[in-house]
Write an enzyme that holds these catalytic residues in place. Structure first.
Site, PDB file in Angstrom:
ATOM      1  N   GLY A 243       0.842  -1.398   0.185  1.00 56.04           N
ATOM      2  CA  GLY A 243       0.376  -0.101  -0.070  1.00 56.04           C
ATOM      3  C   GLY A 243       0.907   1.068  -0.495  1.00 56.04           C
ATOM      4  O   GLY A 243       1.789   1.420  -0.605  1.00 56.04           O
ATOM      5  N   SER A 244       0.429   2.312   0.452  1.00 48.22           N
ATOM      6  CA  SER A 244       1.298   3.315   0.414  1.00 48.22           C
ATOM      7  C   SER A 244       2.176   3.282   1.297  1.00 48.22           C
ATOM      8  O   SER A 244       2.698   3.137   2.534  1.00 48.22           O
ATOM      9  CB  SER A 244      -0.127   4.672   1.354  1.00 48.22           C
ATOM     10  OG  SER A 244      -0.380   4.334   2.258  1.00 48.22           O
ATOM     11  N   THR A 245       3.276   4.521   1.337  1.00 54.25           N
ATOM     12  CA  THR A 245       4.591   4.954   1.794  1.00 54.25           C
ATOM     13  C   THR A 245       4.302   5.325   3.551  1.00 54.25           C
ATOM     14  O   THR A 245       4.459   4.871   4.837  1.00 54.25           O
ATOM     15  CB  THR A 245       5.722   5.577   1.233  1.00 54.25           C
ATOM     16  OG1 THR A 245       5.567   4.623   0.000  1.00 54.25           O
ATOM     17  CG2 THR A 245       6.861   5.715   2.357  1.00 54.25           C
ATOM     18  N   GLY A 248       3.008   2.591   5.149  1.00 59.73           N
ATOM     19  CA  GLY A 248       3.607   1.403   5.892  1.00 59.73           C
ATOM     20  C   GLY A 248       4.794   1.923   6.816  1.00 59.73           C
ATOM     21  O   GLY A 248       5.028   1.413   7.489  1.00 59.73           O
ATOM     22  N   CYS A 299       1.336   0.414  -8.355  1.00 55.94           N
ATOM     23  CA  CYS A 299       2.840   0.922  -7.330  1.00 55.94           C
ATOM     24  C   CYS A 299       3.851   0.583  -8.689  1.00 55.94           C
ATOM     25  O   CYS A 299       4.353   1.806  -8.429  1.00 55.94           O
ATOM     26  CB  CYS A 299       3.080   0.012  -6.737  1.00 55.94           C
ATOM     27  SG  CYS A 299       3.363  -1.517  -7.282  1.00 55.94           S
ATOM     28  N   GLU A 396       4.318   9.923  -5.703  1.00 63.37           N
ATOM     29  CA  GLU A 396       3.503   9.413  -6.809  1.00 63.37           C
ATOM     30  C   GLU A 396       1.940   9.480  -6.935  1.00 63.37           C
ATOM     31  O   GLU A 396       1.530  10.132  -6.622  1.00 63.37           O
ATOM     32  CB  GLU A 396       3.468   8.214  -5.747  1.00 63.37           C
ATOM     33  CG  GLU A 396       2.851   6.614  -6.939  1.00 63.37           C
ATOM     34  CD  GLU A 396       2.680   5.242  -6.086  1.00 63.37           C
ATOM     35  OE1 GLU A 396       2.220   5.126  -4.374  1.00 63.37           O
ATOM     36  OE2 GLU A 396       2.542   4.041  -5.814  1.00 63.37           O
TER      37      GLU A 396
HETATM   38  P1  NDP Z   1      -3.587   2.603   1.960  1.00 66.43           P
HETATM   39  O1  NDP Z   1      -1.902   2.896   2.355  1.00 66.43           O
HETATM   40  O2  NDP Z   1      -4.226   3.452   2.826  1.00 66.43           O
HETATM   41  O3  NDP Z   1      -4.146   1.214   1.833  1.00 66.43           O
HETATM   42  C1  NDP Z   1      -3.590   0.029   1.731  1.00 66.43           C
HETATM   43  C2  NDP Z   1      -4.062  -0.969   2.959  1.00 66.43           C
HETATM   44  O4  NDP Z   1      -4.013  -1.061   3.773  1.00 66.43           O
HETATM   45  C3  NDP Z   1      -5.476  -0.663   2.701  1.00 66.43           C
HETATM   46  O5  NDP Z   1      -5.733  -2.600   2.973  1.00 66.43           O
HETATM   47  C4  NDP Z   1      -6.413  -0.212   3.684  1.00 66.43           C
HETATM   48  O6  NDP Z   1      -6.905  -0.211   4.599  1.00 66.43           O
HETATM   49  C5  NDP Z   1      -4.939  -0.395   4.563  1.00 66.43           C
HETATM   50  N1  NDP Z   1      -4.410   0.350   5.828  1.00 66.43           N
HETATM   51  C6  NDP Z   1      -5.261   1.779   5.533  1.00 66.43           C
HETATM   52  N2  NDP Z   1      -5.000   2.784   6.694  1.00 66.43           N
HETATM   53  C7  NDP Z   1      -4.385   1.690   7.139  1.00 66.43           C
HETATM   54  C8  NDP Z   1      -3.587   1.378   8.952  1.00 66.43           C
HETATM   55  N3  NDP Z   1      -2.978   2.800   9.494  1.00 66.43           N
HETATM   56  N4  NDP Z   1      -2.428   0.053   9.301  1.00 66.43           N
HETATM   57  C9  NDP Z   1      -3.189  -0.848   8.732  1.00 66.43           C
HETATM   58  N5  NDP Z   1      -3.050  -1.387   7.462  1.00 66.43           N
HETATM   59  C10 NDP Z   1      -4.102   0.545   6.786  1.00 66.43           C
HETATM   60  O7  NDP Z   1      -3.441   3.340   0.633  1.00 66.43           O
HETATM   61  P2  NDP Z   1      -4.873   4.119   0.308  1.00 66.43           P
HETATM   62  O8  NDP Z   1      -5.254   3.435  -0.279  1.00 66.43           O
HETATM   63  O9  NDP Z   1      -5.089   5.138   0.999  1.00 66.43           O
HETATM   64  O10 NDP Z   1      -3.864   4.760  -1.103  1.00 66.43           O
HETATM   65  C11 NDP Z   1      -2.936   6.661  -1.073  1.00 66.43           C
HETATM   66  C12 NDP Z   1      -1.619   6.274  -1.561  1.00 66.43           C
HETATM   67  O11 NDP Z   1      -1.078   5.311  -1.483  1.00 66.43           O
HETATM   68  C13 NDP Z   1      -2.207   6.038  -3.247  1.00 66.43           C
HETATM   69  O12 NDP Z   1      -2.805   7.551  -3.643  1.00 66.43           O
HETATM   70  C14 NDP Z   1      -1.024   5.337  -3.422  1.00 66.43           C
HETATM   71  O13 NDP Z   1      -0.382   6.393  -4.146  1.00 66.43           O
HETATM   72  C15 NDP Z   1      -0.635   5.021  -2.578  1.00 66.43           C
HETATM   73  N6  NDP Z   1      -1.001   3.650  -2.927  1.00 66.43           N
HETATM   74  C16 NDP Z   1      -0.042   2.881  -3.547  1.00 66.43           C
HETATM   75  C17 NDP Z   1      -0.364   1.056  -3.636  1.00 66.43           C
HETATM   76  C18 NDP Z   1       1.886   0.266  -3.935  1.00 66.43           C
HETATM   77  O14 NDP Z   1       0.713  -0.437  -4.756  1.00 66.43           O
HETATM   78  N7  NDP Z   1       2.314   1.232  -3.575  1.00 66.43           N
HETATM   79  C19 NDP Z   1      -1.516   0.949  -3.697  1.00 66.43           C
HETATM   80  C20 NDP Z   1      -2.581   1.181  -2.550  1.00 66.43           C
HETATM   81  C21 NDP Z   1      -1.973   2.821  -2.949  1.00 66.43           C
HETATM   82  P3  NDP Z   1      -8.682   1.063   3.639  1.00 66.43           P
HETATM   83  O15 NDP Z   1      -8.346   0.216   2.028  1.00 66.43           O
HETATM   84  O16 NDP Z   1      -9.666  -0.259   3.747  1.00 66.43           O
HETATM   85  O17 NDP Z   1      -8.586   2.064   4.169  1.00 66.43           O
END
Ligand code: NDP
Length: 486
Positions: A243-245, A248, A299, A396
């Site tokens: 997911g997002s940095t 992470g 990503c 990104e």
């Molecule tokens: P997130 O990092 O928030 O989401 C990824 C996953 O983590 C989802 O299942 C999310 O749940 C979950 N999550 C959210 N907050 C937490 C937390 N505090 N602790 C643990 N897990 C959590 O990405 P976003 O959907 O908000 O996207 C934001 C930005 O991130 C995008 O614009 C993009 O730039 C980047 N992104 C990058 C990805 C990649 O593959 N590298 C993939 C997705 C996003 P939920 O969806 O329910 O919020």
């Protein structure tokens, strides 16, 4: 000559070719998948999941509360000894069954993936779902060969793993995570993204059909709070996150000082480098594939296009011409190239960064196309006159937006490409083999594609450097994070 010009100038009109929705069996509501059964959330709630192309509600999905997450972890813990104790060949057979069932239900899964996430059916049908099956097949084969991947070392499974996945490749990310975890004898609690829970829930049905022992896979749908609860829960031996940095980093902070193993696959701002000796038409296809595949919600998207100055004008002309032929619209139409943006929030993020690019002085070109009234849409967009420090060149965007800069020499290309907080992927376009290898070796990126882009294979490792995270998924390297060496 003029006939050729006329012919290549033709704009084809395609009759609509919609995939039937009949293949999609979506229940009006879904519970959590815990201990082999669908169970109502105890301290959670329910929320709708939308079709981003129409804003229509597809289903109501359970949002796990912390107590629900605890229950899922307990179920995984209870199932762990028996699953780890099975002969490896038997574990492999369950993975084979899951892979076969994904293939059998491929059409249904593809339609649901496109409905819930907005991606074109051609992509979910030809890429996401077949690759998800391929990952399960591949790790089914590895199940009884893990020690070969570890150079003969003794190992044991980590135990209970928590896996948090994003919305851009929902089923595929579930397969990337579950395949190696299960092959190594771990049990799992998987948290799908809030906006795309449906194919994970169909995967839960598939686990039941495959008669996977209860509790080996548990799926807790919900929002970020469920993910945060999973990370912080007692009794988790490993967290795998994509997911997002920003999230992470939050996870890394939360786990500091704890024995929980961690892998992070985070964002990227990958450079797609085109040299003057490249096959330019082929490179243009690769640029399109690199940034407009899955609406740029990738990503490793080639979002920074680096063109050698001597061919920049020609490539830009060809690219703009090609971009105007992209068809944006109904994700279920088999002619669609670019589907819907995954959510209102993501559209807001893209719009804000694009506005910032214009404010900072870059030149924006978006293709003219009729966008549907309902739903979330953004036209394929190209930025030129971009300064390396502009936000659109650094951050990104995660949308169909490419920023273009130029370079003069291979050394300058390498320096520019590496001048990023991220290090996930890169593309190198050249007909000169030694240049390709030299440049690829100098790039600080986990994956470097040569004369192609966005190719994925279950036997190849994937992962990044720097703020793109750490740990590798795919291939034998993907087994490592799921074992403890003894
Ligand atoms: P997130 O990092 O928030 O989401 C990824 C996953 O983590 C989802 O299942 C999310 O749940 C979950 N999550 C959210 N907050 C937490 C937390 N505090 N602790 C643990 N897990 C959590 O990405 P976003 O959907 O908000 O996207 C934001 C930005 O991130 C995008 O614009 C993009 O730039 C980047 N992104 C990058 C990805 C990649 O593959 N590298 C993939 C997705 C996003 P939920 O969806 O329910 O919020």
């Amino acid at each position: 000559m003029s006939a050729i010009v006329e012919r290549t100038a033709l704009r084809w009109d395609y009759a609509p070719a919609p995939e039937s929705r009949d293949a999609a069996r979506i229940a009006p509501s879904y519970d959590l998948f815990i201990g082999g059964s669908f169970v109502a959330p105890a301290d959670g709630r329910r929320a709708p999941t939308l079709n981003p192309a129409t804003e229509e509600v597809l289903s109501e999905v359970a949002f796990a509360g912390p107590g629900d997450v605890e229950r899922a972890i307990e179920a995984a813990r209870a199932a762990a000894p028996k699953w780890a104790g099975l002969p490896a060949l038997e574990r492999g057979k369950y993975l084979f069954r899951i892979a076969r069932l994904i293939q059998e239900r491929a059409r249904e899964l593809a339609v649901v993936e496109s409905l819930d996430g907005g991606k074109p059916i051609r992509e979910s049908r030809d890429i996401d779902i077949p690759l998800a099956a391929a990952h399960f097949f591949s790790y089914a084969g590895w199940a009884d060969k893990v020690s070969y991947a570890l150079g003969g070392r003794d190992w044991r499974p980590r135990g209970v793993v928590g896996q948090i996945i994003p919305w851009n490749f929902p089923l595929l990310m579930a397969a990337w995570k579950l395949g190696p975890a299960l092959a190594c004898g771990n049990t799992a609690v998987l948290k799908p993204a809030e906006t795309t829970p449906l194919t994970a829930l169909l995967l839960a049905e598939i686990c039941q059909e495959a008669e996977l022992p209860d509790g080996v896979v548990n799926i807790v749908t919900g929002d970020g709070t469920a993910g945060a609860a999973l990370v912080r829960a007692e009794g988790i031996d490993k967290i795998a996150f994509t997911g997002s940095t920003a999230v992470g980093k939050d996870i890394q902070r939360a786990l500091a000082g704890r024995p929980t193993a961690l892998t992070l696959e985070l964002g990227g701002k990958s450079a797609n480098i085109v040299f003057e000796d490249a096959a330019l038409d082929q490179a243009v296809e690769g640029i399109i594939e690199g940034i407009f595949f899955n609406q740029g919600h990738v990503c490793c998207a080639g979002s920074r296009l680096l063109l050698q100055e001597s061919v920049a004008e020609e490539v830009l002309r060809k690219l703009w011409e090609r971009m105007q032929r992209l068809r944006v619209g109904d994700p279920l139409d088999k002619n669609t190239d670019v589907g819907a943006i995954n959510s209102r929030e993501q559209l807001d993020r893209i719009e804000a960064l694009v506005a910032e690019g214009e404010r900072e002085g870059a030149t924006r070109r978006s293709i003219a196309c009729a966008l549907p009234e309902a739903g979330y849409w953004f036209p394929p967009t190209l930025f030129t006159d971009v300064a390396p420090a502009n936000r659109i060149a650094v951050e990104e965007i995660f949308g169909p937006v490419v920023s273009v800069t130029t370079f003069r020499s291979p050394a300058e290309a390498i320096e520019r490409a590496n001048n990023s907080a991220y290090g996930l992927a890169a593309g190198v376009w050249t007909d000169n083999g030694s240049k390709a290898f030299e440049v690829a070796s100098a790039l600080r990126a986990g994956v470097v594609w040569q004369n192609t882009y966005n190719r994925f294979d279950p036997t190849a490792a994937f992962g990044g450097y720097k703020e793109s995270g750490f740990g590798r998924e795919g291939g034998p390297s993907g087994l490592l994070p799921y074992v403890e060496l003894v």
